[in-house]
Write a protein that holds these residues in place. Sequence first.
Motif, PDB file in Angstrom:
ATOM      1  N   ARG A  47       2.484   0.353 -16.650  1.00 12.53           N
ATOM      2  CA  ARG A  47       2.378  -0.132 -15.371  1.00 12.53           C
ATOM      3  C   ARG A  47       3.375  -1.051 -14.683  1.00 12.53           C
ATOM      4  N   HIS A  69       0.857   3.794  -6.720  1.00 13.48           N
ATOM      5  CA  HIS A  69      -0.362   2.961  -7.236  1.00 13.48           C
ATOM      6  C   HIS A  69      -0.668   3.798  -8.476  1.00 13.48           C
ATOM      7  N   THR A 127       2.066  -4.008  -6.182  1.00 12.94           N
ATOM      8  CA  THR A 127       0.827  -3.411  -5.389  1.00 12.94           C
ATOM      9  C   THR A 127      -0.102  -4.498  -5.217  1.00 12.94           C
ATOM     10  N   ASN A 128      -0.034  -5.589  -6.250  1.00 12.62           N
ATOM     11  CA  ASN A 128      -1.186  -6.514  -5.854  1.00 12.62           C
ATOM     12  C   ASN A 128      -1.209  -7.130  -4.728  1.00 12.62           C
ATOM     13  N   TRP A 136       4.421  -0.977 -11.457  1.00 11.65           N
ATOM     14  CA  TRP A 136       4.145  -1.093 -10.302  1.00 11.65           C
ATOM     15  C   TRP A 136       3.141  -2.034  -9.821  1.00 11.65           C
ATOM     16  N   ASP A 137       2.368  -2.528 -10.896  1.00  9.79           N
ATOM     17  CA  ASP A 137       0.991  -3.300 -10.477  1.00  9.79           C
ATOM     18  C   ASP A 137       1.112  -4.532  -9.818  1.00  9.79           C
ATOM     19  N   GLU A 143       0.684  -1.089   0.113  1.00  8.66           N
ATOM     20  CA  GLU A 143      -0.019   0.012  -0.037  1.00  8.66           C
ATOM     21  C   GLU A 143       0.862   1.283  -0.067  1.00  8.66           C
TER      22      GLU A 143
END
Length: 1023
Positions: free
Chosen positions: A175, A162, A181-182, A177-178, A158
Motif C-alpha cells: 500500500r 486509493h 491519501t490520508n 499510496w496510503d 482524493e
Amino acid sequence: MKNRFCRMGKQLLGVACLLSTCGVTYSCSDDYDLDETKPSFLGQSIYDELNARGNFKTVIRLIDDLGYKDVMQKTGSKTLFVANDESYNQFFSSNSWGVNSYDQLSTNQKRLLLNGSMLNNAYVVEMLSTIQGPVKNLCLRQLSALSATDSVPFFKAEDLPHNLNKPTSETPDKRFWDRYTNPGYPGKGIYMALDKTTPMMTHFLQAQMNEKNITPSDISFILNLDGTDKAWNDNKNRSFVYDAEITTPDVTCLNGYFHVLDKVLVTPGNMAEEIRKNPDTKLFSAMLDRFSAPYYDATLTEEYKALHSIQADSVFQKLYIAQRGQQGSLAKDPDGEDLGSSVSRLSYDPGWNAYSVDNSTKEQDMAAMFVPNDEAMRKYFLEGTGRSLIENYAPNSDHSNLLEDLYQIPQNIMVKLINNLMKESFNSTVPSKYLSVMNTAQDQMFSQYPDVKDYKAAIEKVLVANNGVVYVMKDMITPPDFASVSGPVLFDQGTRVMNTAIHADDGHITSDYANAPLRKFYSTYLLAMQSNFSLFVPVDEGLANTGYADPVSFAAGNVTSYRYWSLTPSNVTAKGKVVPVVAKGYRYERDAQMSAKTDRPLGTSTSSAANDNVGSGFGATKAQILCDMVDQHIVVHGSGNGAESIEPNQSYYLSRSGAPVVVVTHSNKSDGTGMVVEGGFQRDVNNDRYPNNNFSCSVIKGFDQSRASIGYGNGHTYFLDRPMQPTINNVFTVLKDLAEKNAEYSKFFELCSSFEYGMNEDELKAAFFENAGLTDNQWTTEKQKYAIFAMNGSGVGARLTAVNTSLVRFFNNYRYTIFVPTNDAITQAESLGLPTIESIKAYVKENYTDNNKTWKEGTQDKAKAMITCLVDFLKYHFCDQSYFVDGYSDNGYNFSQSACSDSKTNTFIPVAVRHKVGGLQVFDARSMTNNAGVNTGAVIEGNAQAINVSTEEGAHNLFARDYELNDEATKARSIKSSSYAVLHGLKGQDFLLFKTLTGGRFDKDWATPAAARAFVKKFGLKK
C-alpha cells in the motif's frame, strides 16, 4: 522532394554567416548575387516569419510569454509545429483542459503547447523519419523540447490512487499510496510528475509506414479519423503529428523550419495517464494503478522548486513496478526497501514517456495496449470467466461495487490479465497485422475475428499516447494464464503452495535466468496451449497436514533419519533465491500415517523458513521437494490412446519428469471428482508389510480447461486431497527385490550387479588393457564401459545414491523401460553360445600368460568379442521411453533406442513395443532385420517375433527412480538428477537379441579372429 536539409545546424548557420560576412558569390543564374539577395526559399527567423504572416498571433504570444523570443528570432536550430489563430479559436471553444481563452492558460499549459510542438533540431518533413546514422525511414517519434519540470501537477489526496484491497487479505497489496491519501497528510496532496523522462513527439509519415508495412487505413483508424472528412483510406501522401495533419510543410527560416498543422497540437499523456483520464476505462485504470507508487525525486524537487514557488518540500514521480522502465526493473520500493523477486511486475512501465522496445531505440517504435472498457470488465468479472475470481476473493460481496471486488483479487493474478494486454511494439500490432498479435503463450490473440473489419468493430476507440497506442476493447481477452490448466490453481486460495511453486521463476523469465529460485519455469511450460495436460494439484490442507516424504532422508538407510515435510504458504516477499513456502520437518514412521496435525515437528533445525535461500541447507531440500511435487503432478498427454485426457481404458500415465502416475479408480463424473490416483511411493507403501501407512490420493474438485470445453484451453485440472510421490527405490533395489521375491528373475540381476566391471577389475585390466598405455583416468573411463551400474561414491564416473545400491551407469535424466529375462531364458541364451563371466575368465586363464603378459595368437580378439557380446546382451534389455501393461491396444509400433549401439551406423539399436489389452509385446532386432542381414529400424511383418511381457502379479509395471544425490547419503540435502524406469519380466525362455544370430548361435561371431574383430568393430562398447 529532394533531400535539402536533414538538420539545419551548422549548414544553415553557415549560410547565414556567409550572407552576413563573406560576400561569396553563389549563383543559380549569372546575375544572382548572394551578398545582395537571399535565396527565395529562405525566410526570416521563425519568430519574424510567423509574426509577419499575421495569423499566428497566439503562437507569438506563447513565445513571448515563455521568454523564447530570442531563441526563435536569433539563435538555435529548431523545428516548430504551429497552428494558426483560427485553429486556436476552435481549440478554446472545446478542449479537455476547460479553458475558453488564451488568458485562462496556466504557465504549465503554455509550456505544454509550445515545448510540446518543438524539436531541438531542424527537420524538413521528409527527414523526420530518419534517425541518427543516418538511417532512413525508421523514425516514428522524436524527443520534444518538453521537460519534466514543464508540467508537474498537484494531485489532491482524493485524486491519487486509493487502494481498496483489504489489508486482512491473505495476499495483501503493498500500500504505497496510503500515506498520501490520508486526510491528515500535510498539504492534502502531492506534486507529482507522471514520469520524468522527456515526452516524445509521435509522427505518422509515409516513409516510415512503408518501411514497417503500416497502411494509411491503419493510421486513419488509430487516429479515429474513419467516418470523418479526414479519413485516410487511399495512397495519398499525408503526414500527421499525433492526430494533427501537416497542411503546410517545410517553411524554411534562418534558424530552422516550421510546419503548419490543421489543429492545435496538444502532447497527450502517457498510456497510463490516457487510460486514467478516459471515462470508459476507469476499472482497468484502477487495476493498473495497483502496480504504481510515488517515488520522491530529489533532483526533480530541486529543479521544479527553482522554477516555481510551491509550499511543498517534495516532488514525486509516479513509477510502475515493471520488468522494464526508465530505471530498468525497479529494485527498491519508495522507502528504499528491496521489492524482491516475487513481487508482481508489469511487462513494462506504461507511464514511461521515453519507452523503448527491446533491441531498438526509443525513436523507432512505441508500445500498444488492448484495454477492456468498463462494460467489458463488468461482463467478464460478473458473468464470464472472471466470475470465479470474484466469488473466490470477494465471497461476501453483493457485487454492487465491482471496483472494490476487483481490488480483492491478488496482484499476482491481476498481473497476468494486464500483461497479456500489454504489447511491446506499436509497429507490429497495427490493425492490418491483427492476426500476428500474440498473447503471452505466443498464440494468436485475435484469431476469433475472421477479418480486419470484424476486428476493428471490436474496438470502441483508440487512445494515442506519447509512448504508445491504447486500443479500447469492447470485450475482455482472456489471458492464457486463466485459460490454461494452471488457471484454477492461480484462482483458488486453497492451492497457494502449488501456485507459488508454479510461478516461483516468473520474475526471471526475461532475464537473470540463472538466479531463478527453482529454474523450472513451470508457468511458461503450462502455457503450451497446443498441448494437452492433466494437472493434479495437491491442496494446501493436504500438504500442511499429511505432508510429503523426503526421498533424500531415506538414502542413508537409517530409519531414525526418515522424515517428511509439512508445506504451508507464506506472504513473505521473496528477495533473492527464495520460494515463500514454509517447510517443517517431521519424523517418518514406517508403520504409521504422516500427520503433521498430531506428529511432533523435529524443530527449527530441520525446517526451512519462507525467506530461506533455496541454494543450500534445508532450503535446497525444500526446493527439491517442490520440484519433485510439481513434476510428479503434471501429466503431458501425447499421441495415441489418452492423447487428450485421462481415458477409462488407460490407467498408467507419465508425468513431466517421467515418473508414472497411476489411475487406481476412474471417475464417472464429468469433473473427475472421485478419481483415485497414486505415484510410485504410494504403490510402495500400500504394498509393504506395514498396513497402517497405506494411503491414496483422491480428486476432490475438477476443472475442464480443454479447448473443447472453453474454446481456448489445454487440458484438465484436478485438485487432490494430498500429494502423489514418485518411488524412492532405484533400479538396483527393484531388480534385487524382484530377484528375492521371484527367484526365476534372479540371474539377470546377478549378471548386471556382478558384472560391475566385467570380471574382477585387476583381471580385466591385466587381460585387455595392461599394454594399452592408459592413464589412471583413462582406465577409469574405459572400465566403465563394461559396467551396468556405476560406483556409488565420488570420483570419475561414480555417482552418489542410496547406501548399498548403485545407479544404472548409462541413464541420463530420462525415462526408461527394462525388460528382465527369466533365468530359463538366460540359460537358453547360454546354450546358444552366450558367454558367461566364468567362461570368459576361463578362456582368459587358458590363453593369457600373466608372467609375460602375452596372449596366444588370435585369442585376445576372441576374448574381447566374448565380453563385448555379454555386455551388449544385457544392455539391449534397457531402452528409453517407459511402457506399461495397460488396458488398451496400439494400432502400430512404438520404437525406442536401446542402450546397445551399432558403431557401423553410429546409432543405438532400436526396440519396438506394442500395447495389447492387458499385455505388452516387444520386438527385437530379429524382427527388424531383412534377408540381407540389415537392421531396417522397422518391424518387418514377415519376420515379426513378438516377445511377451509377463502379466503375473509382481512381475510387471515395477517402478524405479535412479536418483543421484548432491552429497554422500548421510550428508545429502537434495537430488542432483533423476531417471525413471519401469521394469517388466519377460515370459518363459524369451530374451531380446541385439542382432540376428549367425548360424543360430552367439559364438559364431568369434569363430575366427577376423570374425571377432569385425564383431567388436561393429558392436564395440562406446559408453
